[in-house]
Scaffold this motif. Structure first.
Motif, PDB file in Angstrom:
ATOM      1  N   LEU A   1      50.943 -78.995  27.905  1.00 33.37           N
ATOM      2  CA  LEU A   1      51.645 -78.346  26.796  1.00 33.37           C
ATOM      3  C   LEU A   1      52.740 -77.418  27.335  1.00 33.37           C
ATOM      4  O   LEU A   1      52.647 -76.934  28.467  1.00 33.37           O
ATOM      5  CB  LEU A   1      50.662 -77.527  25.956  1.00 33.37           C
ATOM      6  CG  LEU A   1      49.579 -78.311  25.213  1.00 33.37           C
ATOM      7  CD1 LEU A   1      48.640 -77.353  24.509  1.00 33.37           C
ATOM      8  CD2 LEU A   1      50.198 -79.263  24.218  1.00 33.37           C
ATOM      9  N   PRO A   2      53.759 -77.131  26.519  1.00 29.96           N
ATOM     10  CA  PRO A   2      54.760 -76.157  26.966  1.00 29.96           C
ATOM     11  C   PRO A   2      54.144 -74.749  27.051  1.00 29.96           C
ATOM     12  O   PRO A   2      53.168 -74.449  26.364  1.00 29.96           O
ATOM     13  CB  PRO A   2      55.841 -76.208  25.889  1.00 29.96           C
ATOM     14  CG  PRO A   2      55.312 -77.029  24.780  1.00 29.96           C
ATOM     15  CD  PRO A   2      54.071 -77.723  25.241  1.00 29.96           C
ATOM     16  N   VAL A   3      54.723 -73.928  27.896  1.00 29.64           N
ATOM     17  CA  VAL A   3      54.228 -72.557  28.076  1.00 29.64           C
ATOM     18  C   VAL A   3      54.594 -71.734  26.855  1.00 29.64           C
ATOM     19  O   VAL A   3      55.696 -71.844  26.310  1.00 29.64           O
ATOM     20  CB  VAL A   3      54.844 -71.926  29.347  1.00 29.64           C
ATOM     21  CG1 VAL A   3      54.349 -70.508  29.549  1.00 29.64           C
ATOM     22  CG2 VAL A   3      54.524 -72.774  30.555  1.00 29.64           C
ATOM     23  N   GLN A   4      53.653 -70.883  26.417  1.00 30.24           N
ATOM     24  CA  GLN A   4      53.908 -69.985  25.281  1.00 30.24           C
ATOM     25  C   GLN A   4      55.073 -69.055  25.628  1.00 30.24           C
ATOM     26  O   GLN A   4      55.396 -68.854  26.794  1.00 30.24           O
ATOM     27  CB  GLN A   4      52.697 -69.096  25.009  1.00 30.24           C
ATOM     28  CG  GLN A   4      51.449 -69.796  24.646  1.00 30.24           C
ATOM     29  CD  GLN A   4      50.286 -68.794  24.595  1.00 30.24           C
ATOM     30  OE1 GLN A   4      50.481 -67.587  24.575  1.00 30.24           O
ATOM     31  NE2 GLN A   4      49.082 -69.309  24.571  1.00 30.24           N
ATOM     32  N   ALA A   5      55.600 -68.443  24.600  1.00 33.88           N
ATOM     33  CA  ALA A   5      56.660 -67.451  24.825  1.00 33.88           C
ATOM     34  C   ALA A   5      56.067 -66.253  25.578  1.00 33.88           C
ATOM     35  O   ALA A   5      54.957 -65.818  25.299  1.00 33.88           O
ATOM     36  CB  ALA A   5      57.235 -67.001  23.489  1.00 33.88           C
ATOM     37  N   MET A   6      56.825 -65.772  26.537  1.00 33.59           N
ATOM     38  CA  MET A   6      56.395 -64.608  27.309  1.00 33.59           C
ATOM     39  C   MET A   6      56.502 -63.351  26.449  1.00 33.59           C
ATOM     40  O   MET A   6      57.370 -63.273  25.585  1.00 33.59           O
ATOM     41  CB  MET A   6      57.263 -64.433  28.545  1.00 33.59           C
ATOM     42  CG  MET A   6      57.000 -65.433  29.604  1.00 33.59           C
ATOM     43  SD  MET A   6      55.355 -65.158  30.267  1.00 33.59           S
ATOM     44  CE  MET A   6      55.028 -66.746  30.941  1.00 33.59           C
ATOM     45  N   PRO A   7      55.640 -62.374  26.714  1.00 31.19           N
ATOM     46  CA  PRO A   7      55.762 -61.117  25.973  1.00 31.19           C
ATOM     47  C   PRO A   7      57.101 -60.463  26.301  1.00 31.19           C
ATOM     48  O   PRO A   7      57.594 -60.586  27.425  1.00 31.19           O
ATOM     49  CB  PRO A   7      54.590 -60.279  26.471  1.00 31.19           C
ATOM     50  CG  PRO A   7      54.152 -60.911  27.741  1.00 31.19           C
ATOM     51  CD  PRO A   7      54.560 -62.348  27.687  1.00 31.19           C
TER      52      PRO A   7
ATOM     53  N   GLN B   1      51.102 -61.225  30.557  1.00 35.25           N
ATOM     54  CA  GLN B   1      51.698 -62.370  31.245  1.00 35.25           C
ATOM     55  C   GLN B   1      50.623 -63.210  31.938  1.00 35.25           C
ATOM     56  O   GLN B   1      50.689 -64.434  31.923  1.00 35.25           O
ATOM     57  CB  GLN B   1      52.744 -61.909  32.254  1.00 35.25           C
ATOM     58  CG  GLN B   1      54.025 -61.455  31.604  1.00 35.25           C
ATOM     59  CD  GLN B   1      55.115 -61.192  32.624  1.00 35.25           C
ATOM     60  OE1 GLN B   1      54.876 -60.588  33.658  1.00 35.25           O
ATOM     61  NE2 GLN B   1      56.307 -61.670  32.332  1.00 35.25           N
ATOM     62  N   ARG B   2      49.648 -62.541  32.535  1.00 33.30           N
ATOM     63  CA  ARG B   2      48.531 -63.263  33.158  1.00 33.30           C
ATOM     64  C   ARG B   2      47.841 -64.158  32.139  1.00 33.30           C
ATOM     65  O   ARG B   2      47.552 -65.312  32.408  1.00 33.30           O
ATOM     66  CB  ARG B   2      47.533 -62.260  33.734  1.00 33.30           C
ATOM     67  CG  ARG B   2      46.250 -62.895  34.244  1.00 33.30           C
ATOM     68  CD  ARG B   2      45.080 -61.932  34.242  1.00 33.30           C
ATOM     69  NE  ARG B   2      44.791 -61.456  32.904  1.00 33.30           N
ATOM     70  CZ  ARG B   2      44.265 -60.262  32.638  1.00 33.30           C
ATOM     71  NH1 ARG B   2      43.999 -59.413  33.597  1.00 33.30           N
ATOM     72  NH2 ARG B   2      44.009 -59.909  31.396  1.00 33.30           N
ATOM     73  N   ASP B   3      47.602 -63.623  30.941  1.00 34.15           N
ATOM     74  CA  ASP B   3      46.916 -64.399  29.914  1.00 34.15           C
ATOM     75  C   ASP B   3      47.728 -65.623  29.489  1.00 34.15           C
ATOM     76  O   ASP B   3      47.171 -66.688  29.237  1.00 34.15           O
ATOM     77  CB  ASP B   3      46.600 -63.513  28.710  1.00 34.15           C
ATOM     78  CG  ASP B   3      45.591 -62.422  29.044  1.00 34.15           C
ATOM     79  OD1 ASP B   3      44.896 -62.541  30.078  1.00 34.15           O
ATOM     80  OD2 ASP B   3      45.505 -61.445  28.275  1.00 34.15           O
ATOM     81  N   VAL B   4      49.054 -65.482  29.419  1.00 32.01           N
ATOM     82  CA  VAL B   4      49.917 -66.616  29.069  1.00 32.01           C
ATOM     83  C   VAL B   4      49.814 -67.698  30.141  1.00 32.01           C
ATOM     84  O   VAL B   4      49.658 -68.888  29.837  1.00 32.01           O
ATOM     85  CB  VAL B   4      51.386 -66.160  28.891  1.00 32.01           C
ATOM     86  CG1 VAL B   4      52.328 -67.350  28.820  1.00 32.01           C
ATOM     87  CG2 VAL B   4      51.529 -65.305  27.649  1.00 32.01           C
ATOM     88  N   TYR B   5      49.866 -67.310  31.412  1.00 33.26           N
ATOM     89  CA  TYR B   5      49.802 -68.286  32.492  1.00 33.26           C
ATOM     90  C   TYR B   5      48.411 -68.907  32.615  1.00 33.26           C
ATOM     91  O   TYR B   5      48.288 -70.087  32.967  1.00 33.26           O
ATOM     92  CB  TYR B   5      50.236 -67.668  33.821  1.00 33.26           C
ATOM     93  CG  TYR B   5      51.725 -67.483  33.909  1.00 33.26           C
ATOM     94  CD1 TYR B   5      52.593 -68.564  33.724  1.00 33.26           C
ATOM     95  CD2 TYR B   5      52.286 -66.242  34.167  1.00 33.26           C
ATOM     96  CE1 TYR B   5      53.967 -68.408  33.795  1.00 33.26           C
ATOM     97  CE2 TYR B   5      53.658 -66.081  34.241  1.00 33.26           C
ATOM     98  CZ  TYR B   5      54.489 -67.161  34.062  1.00 33.26           C
ATOM     99  OH  TYR B   5      55.854 -67.014  34.135  1.00 33.26           O
ATOM    100  N   LEU B   6      47.366 -68.144  32.332  1.00 36.19           N
ATOM    101  CA  LEU B   6      46.026 -68.738  32.349  1.00 36.19           C
ATOM    102  C   LEU B   6      45.875 -69.782  31.252  1.00 36.19           C
ATOM    103  O   LEU B   6      45.274 -70.835  31.464  1.00 36.19           O
ATOM    104  CB  LEU B   6      44.956 -67.648  32.185  1.00 36.19           C
ATOM    105  CG  LEU B   6      44.598 -66.865  33.433  1.00 36.19           C
ATOM    106  CD1 LEU B   6      43.602 -65.762  33.105  1.00 36.19           C
ATOM    107  CD2 LEU B   6      44.036 -67.780  34.507  1.00 36.19           C
ATOM    108  N   ALA B   7      46.419 -69.499  30.084  1.00 37.95           N
ATOM    109  CA  ALA B   7      46.381 -70.482  28.996  1.00 37.95           C
ATOM    110  C   ALA B   7      47.173 -71.728  29.380  1.00 37.95           C
ATOM    111  O   ALA B   7      46.745 -72.857  29.103  1.00 37.95           O
ATOM    112  CB  ALA B   7      46.929 -69.872  27.709  1.00 37.95           C
ATOM    113  N   ALA B   8      48.312 -71.536  30.037  1.00 40.91           N
ATOM    114  CA  ALA B   8      49.126 -72.677  30.469  1.00 40.91           C
ATOM    115  C   ALA B   8      48.410 -73.480  31.551  1.00 40.91           C
ATOM    116  O   ALA B   8      48.521 -74.710  31.593  1.00 40.91           O
ATOM    117  CB  ALA B   8      50.476 -72.195  30.975  1.00 40.91           C
ATOM    118  N   ALA B   9      47.656 -72.817  32.426  1.00 33.28           N
ATOM    119  CA  ALA B   9      46.920 -73.522  33.476  1.00 33.28           C
ATOM    120  C   ALA B   9      45.792 -74.364  32.895  1.00 33.28           C
ATOM    121  O   ALA B   9      45.445 -75.412  33.441  1.00 33.28           O
ATOM    122  CB  ALA B   9      46.361 -72.528  34.487  1.00 33.28           C
TER     123      ALA B   9
END
Length: 192
Positions: free
Chosen positions: A109-115, A96-104
């Motif tokens: 862009l829209p946020v990736q799907a969460m695991p 989840q941290r990696d998803v939010y870092l990519a979004a930051a």
């Protein structure tokens, strides 16, 4: 004033609205990036905390020998059964941290799907199969994050991703809290 100067200094209502819209969009993206960075920090804190809990179960500290060599990881079925849920939570929050870092990094862009939420842990019976299962499930994660297995938090290899993130994402207060929890769980007396 000349006609040319008047033209550059006079704003029409339309140009003013365009300027305000651009400034608002930039500030909105900046706020969105900061929000995602804060969420990444929360999940990083949770990932490290759960990882240290798991490591404390699998690798208890013997203060008489720890300064000479670290204790080996316990890989028997009972220990893995107790530690595996914490490893799973740690890995989940790291994802989840990696998803939010990519979004930051790309707030437009829209946020990736969460695991997906992890399913309950089922450890195979027997010490050998349990150890093989642990290596397949969490071995790469633990190896990539050596700070979770170090006897003293903060002194892992320089390329350890977890502590690199800890220095950039966590506040001094969060990191201090994490260190005190680490010491409590690992059996290291504070102040030694």
């Amino acid at each position: 004033m000349t006609e040319r100067t008047k033209r550059w200094t006079a704003f029409s209502l339309r140009s003013l609205l365009i300027l305000v819209t651009i400034v608002a969009a930039i500030l909105g993206l900046r706020t969105r990036a900061k929000h995602f960075r804060n969420l990444a920090a929360e999940h990083h804190f949770k990932a490290m905390d759960a990882g240290y809990q798991a490591a404390a179960i699998q690798r208890p500290v013997d203060l008489r020998w720890e300064w000479k060599r670290p204790a080996p990881m316990k890989m028997d079925h009972a220990t893995i059964s107790k530690a595996a849920p914490f490893w799973q939570v740690s890995r989940y929050h790291a994802e989840q941290r990696d998803v939010y870092l990519a979004a930051a990094q790309r707030p437009w862009l829209p946020v990736q799907a969460m695991p997906p939420n992890p399913s309950p842990v089922v450890v195979p019976d027997g010490d050998g199969p349990a150890a093989q299962w642990w290596n397949a499930m969490f071995g790469a994660y633990a190896e990539h994050n050596q700070c979770l297995l170090e006897p003293h938090m903060g002194f892992p290899p320089a390329d350890d991703q977890n502590l690199n993130y800890a220095q950039t994402l966590l506040t001094a207060e969060q990191f201090s809290s994490l260190q005190s929890r680490f010491r409590e769980r690992r059996g290291i007396a504070i102040g030694r």
